[in-house]
Scaffold this motif. Structure first.
Motif, PDB file in Angstrom:
ATOM      1  N   GLU A 432       0.830  -1.201   0.000  1.00  0.00           N
ATOM      2  CA  GLU A 432       0.000   0.000   0.000  1.00  0.00           C
ATOM      3  C   GLU A 432       0.869   1.256   0.000  1.00  0.00           C
ATOM      4  O   GLU A 432       1.966   1.281   0.565  1.00  0.00           O
ATOM      5  N   LYS A 433       0.362   2.303  -0.643  1.00  0.00           N
ATOM      6  CA  LYS A 433       0.960   3.630  -0.600  1.00  0.00           C
ATOM      7  C   LYS A 433      -0.139   4.575  -0.126  1.00  0.00           C
ATOM      8  O   LYS A 433      -1.039   4.925  -0.885  1.00  0.00           O
ATOM      9  N   LEU A 434      -0.059   4.980   1.132  1.00  0.00           N
ATOM     10  CA  LEU A 434      -1.147   5.724   1.758  1.00  0.00           C
ATOM     11  C   LEU A 434      -0.658   7.072   2.265  1.00  0.00           C
ATOM     12  O   LEU A 434       0.391   7.159   2.911  1.00  0.00           O
ATOM     13  N   LEU A 435      -1.416   8.112   1.963  1.00  0.00           N
ATOM     14  CA  LEU A 435      -1.155   9.454   2.475  1.00  0.00           C
ATOM     15  C   LEU A 435      -2.288   9.822   3.429  1.00  0.00           C
ATOM     16  O   LEU A 435      -3.466   9.665   3.089  1.00  0.00           O
ATOM     17  N   VAL A 436      -1.941  10.308   4.590  1.00  0.00           N
ATOM     18  CA  VAL A 436      -2.932  10.616   5.620  1.00  0.00           C
ATOM     19  C   VAL A 436      -3.001  12.127   5.812  1.00  0.00           C
ATOM     20  O   VAL A 436      -2.004  12.764   6.169  1.00  0.00           O
ATOM     21  N   TYR A 437      -4.173  12.687   5.580  1.00  0.00           N
ATOM     22  CA  TYR A 437      -4.396  14.129   5.667  1.00  0.00           C
ATOM     23  C   TYR A 437      -5.357  14.464   6.797  1.00  0.00           C
ATOM     24  O   TYR A 437      -6.099  13.607   7.295  1.00  0.00           O
ATOM     25  N   GLU A 438      -5.356  15.743   7.153  1.00  0.00           N
ATOM     26  CA  GLU A 438      -6.403  16.233   8.036  1.00  0.00           C
ATOM     27  C   GLU A 438      -7.742  16.073   7.319  1.00  0.00           C
ATOM     28  O   GLU A 438      -7.832  16.213   6.096  1.00  0.00           O
ATOM     29  N   TYR A 439      -8.759  15.737   8.071  1.00  0.00           N
ATOM     30  CA  TYR A 439     -10.086  15.600   7.479  1.00  0.00           C
ATOM     31  C   TYR A 439     -10.790  16.949   7.514  1.00  0.00           C
ATOM     32  O   TYR A 439     -10.803  17.635   8.540  1.00  0.00           O
ATOM     33  N   LEU A 440     -11.373  17.335   6.397  1.00  0.00           N
ATOM     34  CA  LEU A 440     -12.090  18.605   6.290  1.00  0.00           C
ATOM     35  C   LEU A 440     -13.563  18.322   6.072  1.00  0.00           C
ATOM     36  O   LEU A 440     -13.958  17.706   5.076  1.00  0.00           O
ATOM     37  N   ALA A 441     -14.358  18.772   7.012  1.00  0.00           N
ATOM     38  CA  ALA A 441     -15.762  18.367   7.091  1.00  0.00           C
ATOM     39  C   ALA A 441     -16.570  18.737   5.856  1.00  0.00           C
ATOM     40  O   ALA A 441     -17.477  17.995   5.453  1.00  0.00           O
ATOM     41  N   ASN A 442     -16.276  19.874   5.233  1.00  0.00           N
ATOM     42  CA  ASN A 442     -17.097  20.331   4.115  1.00  0.00           C
ATOM     43  C   ASN A 442     -16.578  19.885   2.749  1.00  0.00           C
ATOM     44  O   ASN A 442     -17.072  20.333   1.715  1.00  0.00           O
ATOM     45  N   ARG A 443     -15.568  19.022   2.793  1.00  0.00           N
ATOM     46  CA  ARG A 443     -15.050  18.419   1.568  1.00  0.00           C
ATOM     47  C   ARG A 443     -14.580  19.477   0.571  1.00  0.00           C
ATOM     48  O   ARG A 443     -13.847  20.385   0.947  1.00  0.00           O
ATOM     49  N   SER A 444     -14.988  19.388  -0.682  1.00  0.00           N
ATOM     50  CA  SER A 444     -14.394  20.263  -1.694  1.00  0.00           C
ATOM     51  C   SER A 444     -15.343  21.351  -2.164  1.00  0.00           C
ATOM     52  O   SER A 444     -16.562  21.254  -2.055  1.00  0.00           O
ATOM     53  N   LEU A 445     -14.729  22.385  -2.740  1.00  0.00           N
ATOM     54  CA  LEU A 445     -15.480  23.560  -3.180  1.00  0.00           C
ATOM     55  C   LEU A 445     -16.481  23.223  -4.269  1.00  0.00           C
ATOM     56  O   LEU A 445     -17.584  23.791  -4.308  1.00  0.00           O
ATOM     57  N   ASP A 446     -16.127  22.298  -5.166  1.00  0.00           N
ATOM     58  CA  ASP A 446     -17.039  21.995  -6.271  1.00  0.00           C
ATOM     59  C   ASP A 446     -18.347  21.385  -5.770  1.00  0.00           C
ATOM     60  O   ASP A 446     -19.389  21.512  -6.427  1.00  0.00           O
ATOM     61  N   ALA A 447     -18.315  20.726  -4.593  1.00  0.00           N
ATOM     62  CA  ALA A 447     -19.534  20.140  -4.036  1.00  0.00           C
ATOM     63  C   ALA A 447     -20.546  21.217  -3.674  1.00  0.00           C
ATOM     64  O   ALA A 447     -21.753  20.957  -3.627  1.00  0.00           O
ATOM     65  N   PHE A 448     -20.065  22.430  -3.424  1.00  0.00           N
ATOM     66  CA  PHE A 448     -20.957  23.550  -3.123  1.00  0.00           C
ATOM     67  C   PHE A 448     -21.286  24.348  -4.378  1.00  0.00           C
ATOM     68  O   PHE A 448     -22.455  24.656  -4.643  1.00  0.00           O
ATOM     69  N   LEU A 449     -20.265  24.675  -5.158  1.00  0.00           N
ATOM     70  CA  LEU A 449     -20.469  25.576  -6.294  1.00  0.00           C
ATOM     71  C   LEU A 449     -21.473  25.046  -7.307  1.00  0.00           C
ATOM     72  O   LEU A 449     -22.303  25.805  -7.833  1.00  0.00           O
TER      73      LEU A 449
END
Length: 678
Positions: A432-449
């Motif tokens: 596996e090659k896994l990158l672990v990021y902070e979780y952002l509750a509102n996800r991405s901008l395109d989901a809103f726009l």
């Protein structure tokens, strides 16, 4: 040349033939002979040749004679194949022709004597490598024999990986495949002689540059298995090799490149080899490389096992060590418990063991899947302490995924800005090659726009806040961080939103670093998303900070209009051409999302459209920098008149096949994602 004191290594070897793993222990006293090439190791493979006077023996003798003649003619690389016997030699890129000739001559005498009953064999010296086989191996990557060598003297602490070594090795692995000779050396100067380090990497020139890059990348995954804590070491395979020392072991003035003759027509896999000395994409100073290599240590130096030391430092020995099962795939990391809680010395990068990640994501359950990026899916997870994370799971089979993994760690791990997504750590285990990021509750901008319901949650104040935050993030990448970084894929799905709607730029897998006074670079592999991509980059492969400025301008128009850049308006107009037309006709406010009517000041909306048009001008030289954009966003000063953007008069383009996109507009083969890290 190599000094007698430091040339005799402590050696470990891994040999794999098809599915058979050969492992044994052999002790050989080694004393180099003055004037002779420095022998490293040899391997006898292939089907037996039991008949002393067989046709094969005769043909082999003829082949070895031709190789010796090729070296005598001054060639540093030569291959030949006829009558069912194929062979080549490769001399180290810095050695003189006379040294090469001597080494090859010695190899042609020594190898048949050591492998008297084998039809496939290879021998390595410091100065050259020679191999032959009864099957045609030209143009195929061969890592079925791996030789590990290290100096038993001057060991560093096994618990403190040598950052300087990684600085050289990873930079060379990125540049050598683009060199016509598939060879490179590099020196790290830490300020005084005791801090100097030297690296060398080389590929056999029967493979092409892309294959060379893959081969060297595979070797770098072995470093933690063999060489951690060693001051000097090397890894050898038939197709590529690398070496690192704390003393100068190569000639600083390399011999002039020699032509590559071949007695056999090159195969299709050889096309493009050596002839495509592509422009360097990354110009990074060694000091910057050193800083980034320290972060790569956290992911690639996972094995923390102390190895028993043999010898007293005055005796040199050659040891055939136990083979490493699964090393070629990088899947066997047996000491998982030793990695728990691992983090680098700065505390900024953590190593997460695979069990922790699997548990956090409920075995990568689809219910936790946040989205799908071009290099793999992203999952939401929860650590035992309750902290929520986003896990980017890169493709296990894609060599492109490996490069993206390394690139993303290199680029983002040391960047700290409120408008950039934060990388918490990584995991390399079980394939596996896994990158672990902070979780952002509102996800991405395109989901809103682009959602007719959710975009109503973004009033004018939030729009302005998001626009300024993205601009500040780009300014940090371009001018304020310790590195100058070109993102190359800024788009709505790569802007994430936290629970306070603060924007954070994400996905640095295609980012590139500029060093010194570099202002632009060129690539023959265009990556990113068409529609957000500047014309000079999409058509010519030229990119700079102004490429990101163009993408910002497109994104700004999307934020204002609530429509994708691929949207088609009346008469087939694109978002850019429609914005240009409305602004010139004094109807710019008609472009703004109807949901904002009544809450947006018309003068602010028109100013933002004006700024966006300045950013998407066709000529990159007249586009503003991000520092200028920040000033424009924060003031009411007069703005210059923009020139027309590309495609504003009906022009279009078809990208070449090397790009990741699939055509004009805002489409890409990389799926748009609403994840926390794509």
């Amino acid at each position: 040349m190599t000094s007698p004191k430091k040339s005799m290594p402590f050696v470990g070897v891994r040999v794999v033939v098809v599915v058979v793993v050969i492992a044994s222990f052999v002790l050989i006293e080694f004393r180099p002979v003055t004037g002779q090439p420095t022998y490293n190791y040899h391997s006898c493979l292939g089907s037996p040749n039991d008949t002393a006077n067989s046709t094969f023996s005769s043909n082999l003798a003829s082949l070895l004679g031709s190789l010796s003649a090729g070296a005598s003619a001054g060639n540093s690389f030569y291959r030949n194949g006829s009558s069912g016997v194929f062979g080549l030699f490769l001399c180290r890129g810095d050695v003189l022709s006379s040294t090469c000739q001597s080494c090859v001559g010695n190899a042609t005498q020594m190898l048949p004597q050591r492998c008297t009953s084998n039809r496939t064999a290879i021998i390595w010296y410091d100065e050259c490598m020679l191999r032959y086989s009864d099957t045609d191996f030209f143009g195929a990557i061969a890592t079925d024999v791996v030789v590990f060598m290290w100096n038993v003297q001057n060991n560093t602490s096994p618990d403190e990986p040598d950052v300087k070594a990684l600085a050289l090795i990873y930079n060379l692995a990125a540049t050598v495949p683009n060199n016509a000779m598939l060879y490179g050396v590099q020196e790290f100067d830490g300020g005084d002689a005791s801090q100097r380090r030297y690296g060398l990497e080389q590929c056999s020139r029967d493979i092409n540059g892309s294959q060379c890059g893959y081969c060297l990348a595979q070797l770098t995954t072995y470093i933690g298995k063999c060489c951690e804590g060693k001051m000097g070491w090397r890894i050898l395979t038939p197709s590529c090799n690398l070496r690192y020392e704390d003393y100068l072991f190569y000639r600083q003035q390399a011999a002039s490149p020699q032509p590559v003759p071949s007695a056999t027509p090159p195969s299709s896999t050889d096309k493009g080899k050596g002839g495509k000395n592509t422009a360097k994409i990354v110009a990074i100073t060694l000091s910057l490389i050193s800083a980034m290599a320290a972060l790569l240590v956290s992911c690639y130096f996972l094995s923390k096992r102390r190895r028993s030391q043999q010898g007293d430092g005055g005796t040199r020995e050659e040891i055939l060590l136990q083979s490493m099962e699964g090393a070629a795939q990088g899947t066997n990391l047996k000491d998982r418990g030793a990695h728990k809680g691992f983090q680098d010395k700065s505390g900024e990068m953590h190593y997460f063991d695979l069990l922790t990640i699997v548990t956090a994501t409920n075995k990568f359950d689809d219910a936790n899947k946040l989205g799908e990026g071009g290099f793999g899916p992203v999952y939401k997870g929860k650590l035992p302490d309750g902290k929520e994370i986003a896990v980017k799971r890169l493709s296990m089979r894609s060599s492109q995924g490996i490069e993206e993994f390394k690139n993303e760690v290199m680029v983002i791990a040391k960047l700290q800005h409120r408008n950039l997504v934060r990388l918490l750590g990584c995991c390399l285990e079980g394939g596996e090659k896994l990158l672990v990021y902070e979780y952002l509750a509102n996800r991405s901008l395109d989901a809103f726009l682009f959602d007719p319901v959710k975009r109503r949650e973004l009033d004018w104040t939030k729009h302005a806040h998001i626009i300024k935050g993205i601009a500040r993030g780009l300014l940090y990448l371009h001018e304020d961080s310790r590195l100058k970084i070109i993102h190359r894929d800024l788009k709505a799905s790569n802007v994430l939103l936290d629970d306070e709607m603060n924007p954070k730029i994400s996905d640095f897998g295609t980012a590139r670093i500029f060093g010194g006074n570099q202002t632009e670079a060129n690539t023959n592999r265009v990556v990113g998303t068409y529609g957000y991509m500047a014309l000079e980059y999409a058509m010519k492969g030229l990119f700079s900070v102004k490429s990101d400025v163009y993408s910002f301008g497109v994104l700004l128009l999307e934020i204002l209009s609530g429509r994708k850049c691929s949207s088609v308006y009346e008469h087939g107009q694109s978002l850019l051409s429609n914005a240009w037309l409305l602004w010139n006709e004094g109807k710019g406010t008609e472009l703004v999302d109807a949901n904002l009517i009544g809450s947006r000041p018309s003068n602010e909306a028109l100013r933002l459209i004006h700024i966006s048009l300045l950013c998407v001008q066709e000529d990159p030289n007249v586009r503003p920098t991000m520092s200028t954009v920040i000033l424009m966003l924060g003031s009411e000063s007069d703005l210059p008149l923009p020139k027309s953007p590309p495609f504003s008069i009906g022009r279009s383009f078809m990208p070449d096949q090397s790009s990741t996109g699939t055509g004009t507009g805002c489409f890409s083969s990389d799926k748009s994602s609403a994840s926390a890290s794509t």
